[in-house]
Design an enzyme around this catalytic site. Structure first.
Site, PDB file in Angstrom:
ATOM      1  N   ASP A   1      54.966  94.765   9.305  1.00  0.00           N
ATOM      2  CA  ASP A   1      55.684  93.533   9.601  1.00  0.00           C
ATOM      3  C   ASP A   1      56.069  93.574  11.093  1.00  0.00           C
ATOM      4  O   ASP A   1      55.890  94.583  11.785  1.00  0.00           O
ATOM      5  CB  ASP A   1      56.908  93.363   8.693  1.00  0.00           C
ATOM      6  CG  ASP A   1      57.297  91.884   8.574  1.00  0.00           C
ATOM      7  OD1 ASP A   1      56.896  91.089   9.430  1.00  0.00           O
ATOM      8  OD2 ASP A   1      58.023  91.523   7.627  1.00  0.00           O
ATOM      9  N   TRP A   2      56.623  92.483  11.541  1.00  0.00           N
ATOM     10  CA  TRP A   2      56.914  92.258  12.966  1.00  0.00           C
ATOM     11  C   TRP A   2      57.754  93.401  13.559  1.00  0.00           C
ATOM     12  O   TRP A   2      58.888  93.617  13.128  1.00  0.00           O
ATOM     13  CB  TRP A   2      57.650  90.930  13.097  1.00  0.00           C
ATOM     14  CG  TRP A   2      58.065  90.537  14.472  1.00  0.00           C
ATOM     15  CD1 TRP A   2      59.070  91.091  15.210  1.00  0.00           C
ATOM     16  CD2 TRP A   2      57.496  89.508  15.277  1.00  0.00           C
ATOM     17  NE1 TRP A   2      59.159  90.473  16.426  1.00  0.00           N
ATOM     18  CE2 TRP A   2      58.207  89.479  16.494  1.00  0.00           C
ATOM     19  CE3 TRP A   2      56.452  88.590  15.103  1.00  0.00           C
ATOM     20  CZ2 TRP A   2      57.918  88.573  17.513  1.00  0.00           C
ATOM     21  CZ3 TRP A   2      56.175  87.691  16.118  1.00  0.00           C
ATOM     22  CH2 TRP A   2      56.904  87.700  17.304  1.00  0.00           C
TER      23      TRP A   2
END
Ligand code: BGC
Length: 714
Positions: free
Chosen positions: A268-269
């Site tokens: 994820d980011w």
């Protein structure tokens, strides 16, 4: 281009020509890649470009994708880098692109896998025409806590419903052949347990028991993997002390070894770097090392892989094998998508596939089937004797607010408000006033109307990423006005817009009707008008339990019996001194404009072998005077097992449409293997013994029967 080589052979050939930097470059995803990144692109230090405005892009509108710019960036990669490897462009296309579909929790309320698949296929076409070949959806996080704002992005609380819809979504986005230029790679997220955030606080610690993790949280991901999903996103959260990116058991042993998932695993980011904040590594170098060794292929935007992996290999601290394995998976996806053959976007595609009447028709059907009628004292559909309507509430004139969170490409001018839709649909002789601003004026005007339609609920900004709340009550101020109106005896039809279940106890008592519209997307206004006037039925059923009060959280239908189950006399009152125990509305619940009866429950064999299937049926009749749709649900309970088992578990469902008076026998055939669970020895197995089952309209009602699973079926 027919090279005569298989994808694996093409990957192998390309890999053998790559430098270490080029390899790690493929594992690097950059946000907002632009022409000013020329050097990075030409040197092969990036593999994928993400179009997202920020770390919480779902909350912000951005400028969209500029196709000329995208093609120019791709040109640099393809024509000016040494090996000409195309970039893979990604964007969060969460519930439609330009044709904005209802938010995922609403889509789940349709209990209609076919429509969810169709919507995904439309989203894929529109996104692909906009240059996007990779989306980060579906979100498959089971959630039992609606304080968590991201509940809106998922398919609810139940692993069976969520798994069915997961498979449909994957088919919709990807089809049978990813090289179709109108198909895109999907990404199941957030692997795993992210929806279990303590207190509903986004990104928070989770402490999920290993059996629940296996039996409740993982099945939707497994369904997506079995359907051939191209990618999976590892989550931000930790479980029992281990952040997802450091969880080799989860990322490698379960995902790769057990499930044989061979697609791309992306973080994820910025999550690689955030291992430092989790406090399990000292610095970026350790963060890169541990996430790669746990099984990660691509680093979303943190820049940690590209900064650290090459020197780790050069210094002999990391072998090249895990790097090669990751690069192979990434290149393989690019080959499968046909990017080497068609790296550029055909700018004429958009005209053919974006916002077509067919796309809009699907958005309308999905909105209609996902709105849940929770209460109706008979006022709906609105009758001929209603001559004056007062339309009020914050959402009466809203347009983009009907879209929901994660709407990056929907446009206000392409949708209509409830007011517009109702005005177009008003029967002759019916007058509608609209007032939303001054509460005293609303109350005064209400006095002279036959019905008040109140479009209330929460703004999309109250749900989605990083938007947790402590109180599930309606936003401040809304109920006060309605109370004043109800006290005058004026009937209220409440249309509730929300990204989560709200605690709507008062509405359920005092409104004449409650239609839960969620955030219904581009055709939401029209769907509401058609439902209120009875052109169509509200077709939704709840994919998540509705609490009476926030303090009941967590409350979900597939809970355990405990050592002191409530005696029937106390079932309703339960354990709280200050609130009834049961949900306000149970999982699976939803009313129709007609009514159905269930009878003649039958089972083909009530002693069934472990390799066999359960075959059950019952007769459902439409007793009303209009056609209606019902979602027939099949639940099971394992009565005695080596570990405690839920009081009920959904195993199958079917959405049917019956003409007035029509009777139909509904059959379910479910393999006994579906009764398996993680037993006392941590083995996923079916334990022979007695089971109860129900076929009914929701998780609290239905006809009850029983069967026995035996080792040999005798
Ligand atoms: C979200 C993901 C999303 C990603 C890219 C993250 O903050 O958790 O769901 O796909 O950003 O925008």
């Amino acid at each position: 281009m027919n090279t005569g080589l298989t994808v694996d052979e093409r990957v192998g050939k390309l890999l053998s020509q790559m430098t270490l930097t080029e390899k790690v470059g493929q594992m690097n995803q950059i946000n907002n890649l632009g022409l000013d990144h020329g050097d990075v692109i030409r040197e092969g230090r990036v593999g994928s470009a993400l179009y997202a405005s920020s770390a919480t892009a779902g909350n912000v509108r951005d400028a969209g994708v500029d196709l000329d710019n995208l093609n120019a960036i791709q040109k640099m990669a393809v024509e000016q880098s040494r090996l000409g490897i195309p970039l893979l462009f990604a964007r969060d296309v969460i519930h439609g692109h330009r044709t904005v579909f209802p938010v995922p929790i609403a889509q789940a309320s349709s209990w209609c896998p076919e429509l969810v698949e169709k919507a995904a296929s439309i989203a894929a076409k529109e996104a692909a025409a906009n240059g996007i070949r990779w989306t980060f959806t579906p979100m498959l996080d089971i959630c039992r806590d609606p304080r968590w704002g991201r509940i809106t992005e998922g398919f609810g609380e139940d692993p069976c419903l969520c798994s069915r819809l997961a498979a449909s979504a994957v088919r919709g986005y990807q089809g049978d052949d990813l090289s179709d230029p109108l198909k895109i790679a999907a990404c199941a997220k957030h692997f795993a347990g992210y929806g279990g955030a303590e207190g509903g606080r986004d990104y928070n610690t989770t402490d999920i028991g290993y059996r629940s993790f296996r039996d409740i949280f993982l099945p939707p991901f497994m369904a997506a993997a079995n359907e051939g999903i191209a990618s999976i996103m590892a989550a931000f959260n930790e479980i029992d002390g281990v952040p997802a990116l450091a969880n080799k058991h989860m990322l490698t042993e379960i995902l790769r070894n057990e499930w044989k998932f061979d697609g791309v695993l992306i973080s994820d980011w910025n999550a690689v770097c955030e291992l430092i904040d989790h406090g399990i590594v000292q610095d970026k170098r350790e963060a890169a090392f541990i996430s790669l060794m746990s099984g990660l292929d691509m680093d979303m935007v943190s820049g940690t892989f590209i900064a650290e992996l090459p020197s780790l290999v050069d210094e002999g601290k990391l072998s090249i094998e895990p790097v090669d394995a990751a690069v192979k998976r990434i290149l393989s996806l690019k080959f499968k998508l046909g990017l080497f053959e068609r790296p550029f976007v055909d700018k004429t595609l958009g005209k053919k596939v974006v916002l077509t009447p067919e796309n809009r028709a699907c958005a309308l059907a999905l909105a209609q089937k996902s709105m849940v009628l929770l209460k109706n004292d008979g006022i709906l559909p609105l009758k001929k004797d209603i001559k004056r309507i007062l339309l009020t509430g914050e959402f009466a004139r809203s347009r983009t607010e009907l879209f929901g969170t994660w709407t990056l490409d929907g446009r206000s001018e392409e949708t209509g408000s409830v007011e517009e839709a109702l005005s177009q649909r008003l029967p002759d002789g019916v007058h509608m006033d609209v007032h939303i601003n001054y509460p005293d004026e609303i109350v005064r005007m209400a006095r002279s109307t036959d019905v008040v339609i109140a479009c209330i609920g929460e703004h999309p900004g109250r749900s989605g990423e990083a938007n947790s709340i402590v109180s599930l009550d309606l936003p401040p101020g809304q109920l006060e006005r309605l109370k004043a109106i109800a006290d005058m005896g004026i009937p209220i039809v409440a249309v509730v817009f929300a990204g989560r279940p709200l605690a709507i106890n008062w509405l359920s008592k005092r409104a004449a009707a409650v239609l839960y519209a969620w955030h219904p997307g581009i055709e939401g206004g029209r769907a509401i008008a058609e439902i209120l006037f009875g052109d169509v039925e509200p077709g939704g059923r709840l994919p998540v339990t509705f609490p009476r009060a926030t303090g009941q959280i967590p409350i979900y239908y597939n809970h355990k019996p405990t050592g002191r189950p409530l005696p029937p006399s106390l079932k309703e009152y339960g354990r709280y001194n200050d609130c009834l125990d049961q949900p306000l509305y149970p999982f699976g619940f939803g009313l129709s404009y007609t009514s159905f009866t269930y009878e003649k429950l039958e089972i083909v064999k009530n002693r069934i072998g472990t390799d066999d299937s359960i075959e059950v049926s019952c007769t459902v009749t439409n007793n009303g005077e209009r056609e209606g749709e019902e979602v027939v649900q099949f639940y099971v309970r394992d009565c005695v097992a080596s570990v405690t088992r839920p009081v009920k578990e959904l195993k199958a469902f079917r959405r049917i449409c019956l003409a007035p008076g029509e009777k139909r026998i509904i059959n379910f055939t479910v393999p006994v293997a579906e009764l398996s669970f993680t037993n006392i020895n941590m083995k996923k197995t079916v334990e022979p013994g007695d089971f109860l089952f129900w076929i009914g309209p929701n998780s609290m009602e239905g006809l009850e029967g029983s069967f026995r699973v035996t080792v040999d079926g005798d």
